[in-house]
Enzyme design. Structure first.
Site, PDB file in Angstrom:
ATOM      1  N   ASP A 112       0.866  -1.184   0.000  1.00 52.92           N
ATOM      2  CA  ASP A 112       0.000   0.000   0.000  1.00 52.92           C
ATOM      3  C   ASP A 112       0.904   1.237   0.000  1.00 52.92           C
ATOM      4  O   ASP A 112       1.405   1.651   1.039  1.00 52.92           O
ATOM      5  CB  ASP A 112      -0.928   0.007   1.216  1.00 52.92           C
ATOM      6  N   GLU A 114       2.343   5.073  -0.242  1.00 56.03           N
ATOM      7  CA  GLU A 114       1.977   6.460   0.043  1.00 56.03           C
ATOM      8  C   GLU A 114       2.688   7.320  -0.997  1.00 56.03           C
ATOM      9  O   GLU A 114       3.836   7.035  -1.371  1.00 56.03           O
ATOM     10  CB  GLU A 114       2.387   6.877   1.453  1.00 56.03           C
ATOM     11  N   ALA A 115       1.993   8.344  -1.482  1.00 54.34           N
ATOM     12  CA  ALA A 115       2.533   9.165  -2.563  1.00 54.34           C
ATOM     13  C   ALA A 115       2.345  10.642  -2.262  1.00 54.34           C
ATOM     14  O   ALA A 115       1.524  11.027  -1.417  1.00 54.34           O
ATOM     15  CB  ALA A 115       1.843   8.804  -3.883  1.00 54.34           C
ATOM     16  N   ASP A 212      -2.752   1.409  -6.613  1.00 53.60           N
ATOM     17  CA  ASP A 212      -1.349   1.243  -6.228  1.00 53.60           C
ATOM     18  C   ASP A 212      -0.496   0.786  -7.402  1.00 53.60           C
ATOM     19  O   ASP A 212       0.584   1.346  -7.648  1.00 53.60           O
ATOM     20  CB  ASP A 212      -1.232   0.255  -5.061  1.00 53.60           C
ATOM     21  N   HIS A 271      -3.124   5.938   6.903  1.00 49.23           N
ATOM     22  CA  HIS A 271      -2.304   6.547   5.853  1.00 49.23           C
ATOM     23  C   HIS A 271      -0.808   6.424   6.119  1.00 49.23           C
ATOM     24  O   HIS A 271      -0.013   7.061   5.426  1.00 49.23           O
ATOM     25  CB  HIS A 271      -2.695   8.005   5.594  1.00 49.23           C
ATOM     26  N   ASP A 276      -1.226   0.632   7.019  1.00 53.76           N
ATOM     27  CA  ASP A 276      -2.320   0.276   6.114  1.00 53.76           C
ATOM     28  C   ASP A 276      -2.130  -1.141   5.578  1.00 53.76           C
ATOM     29  O   ASP A 276      -3.068  -1.941   5.530  1.00 53.76           O
ATOM     30  CB  ASP A 276      -2.382   1.258   4.940  1.00 53.76           C
TER      31      ASP A 276
END
Length: 327
Positions: A112, A114-115, A212, A271, A276
């Site tokens: 998962d 994060e961006a 993703d 998040h 996550d």
């Protein structure tokens, strides 16, 4: 209540421990010679009648019966019904034809990302991966066996927005000290190889939704001028699997809702990519316990997101390799 139970037809008795055993007469009779996929077999009629009984059970009756079989009693009523039905079905079919335990993935890698992001999510904004987590789920023990986590330095938008910092908890100092994406991806590949994924052990990737792999990883590979890694071209979208298995609409397949419906609460910081991923893995474990065979249902082909049919033969991901650079 006692009178109501006595008036129920004998064919709809609850699945008890004695009913989950096959008598000598059955094992020596013609049933075992039948095709295990022949739905005219009497075992399927018995399963259907038991399902009808389970559909009429109250939540308390469901929980009591699940407890009798030492199964998890948490979750909403529809989840409990599905859990009990799958347990009984599995017991009956195993009596007909023992399940080959070697036919499923040994591991599931939950990812998962994060961006980078901005408030309002403007369409022209280019998202870059800033956290790459992997949670290694052992499908035999149904436990999280290992985890990987590294942060990533963004190149196009190196300065994180206040909104992004507040949402993810990832600070500017963290990404400034991090490696760029190609190096982090190489570290992921090395980590997976050390665990002999794709060589000694079969595995597949799993995500919470399509984005993703089809969006974030796809965009990041273009930004970093590398090809899409072959091991991440097919994956399990757990939202699709959850919706199809528990028969719930798409708006009931968000992470927090799935946890709530299964009687669980979120553990960690929302998040955080690693937290996550761990919570997604907990959902996957519960679904496997409930009898769901999680399998690849999405893929990238020629840069496009495509659905993988459930009738496609089950196949693990290839041994991880670092992708080539784009021309």
């Amino acid at each position: 209540m006692e009178e109501q139970k006595e008036n129920r037809p004998q064919a709809a008795r609850p699945p008890g421990k004695l009913q989950c055993r096959v008598s000598d007469q059955e094992t020596n009779g013609k049933n075992t010679a039948s095709n295990p996929n022949d739905f005219s077999d009497p075992v399927y009629k018995e399963i259907a009648m038991t399902n009808g009984y389970i559909n009429r059970m109250t939540r308390d009756e469901l929980r009591s019966t699940l407890a009798e079989f030492k199964l998890d009693t948490r979750g909403v009523k529809d989840v409990l019904k599905k859990r009990l039905k799958n347990y009984y079905k599995k017991q009956k079919l195993m009596q007909k034809e023992p399940v080959n335990g070697d036919s499923y993935y040994d591991y599931i890698c939950v990812v998962d990302f994060e961006a980078t992001c901005e408030e309002g999510n403007p369409p022209e904004f280019i998202h870059e991966i800033i956290e790459f987590p992997v949670v290694l789920l052992n499908t035999h023990t149904l436990e999280i066996e290992d985890t990987f986590q590294q942060y990533v330095k963004p190149e196009i938008n190196p300065k994180l927005s206040e909104f992004c910092v507040g949402l993810t908890g990832i600070t500017q100092d963290i990404v400034d000290k991090a490696d760029t994406f190609p190096q982090v991806l190489q570290n992921v590949v090395d980590w997976m190889r050390q665990r002999e994924l794709g060589t000694k052990y079969s595995y597949c990737m799993l995500t919470d939704g399509s984005w993703d792999m089809s969006k974030f990883l796809n965009i990041q590979c273009r930004v970093s001028r590398i090809k899409h890694p072959s091991f991440a071209k097919k994956w399990i979208n757990i939202r699709k699997s959850y919706g199809n298995f528990y028969k719930v609409p798409r708006n009931q397949t968000k992470l927090m809702i799935m946890l709530e419906k299964l009687g669980m609460s979120y553990d960690g910081r929302p998040h955080s990519g690693l937290d996550d991923s761990k919570n997604i893995a907990r959902i996957a474990i519960r679904m496997l316990q409930d009898g769901c065979q999680l399998r690849v249902n999405e893929k990238m082909h020629a840069g496009q997101l495509m659905t993988v049919s459930s009738s496609t033969p089950l196949e693990g991901a290839p041994a991880p390799q670092m992708p080539r650079y784009r021309n």
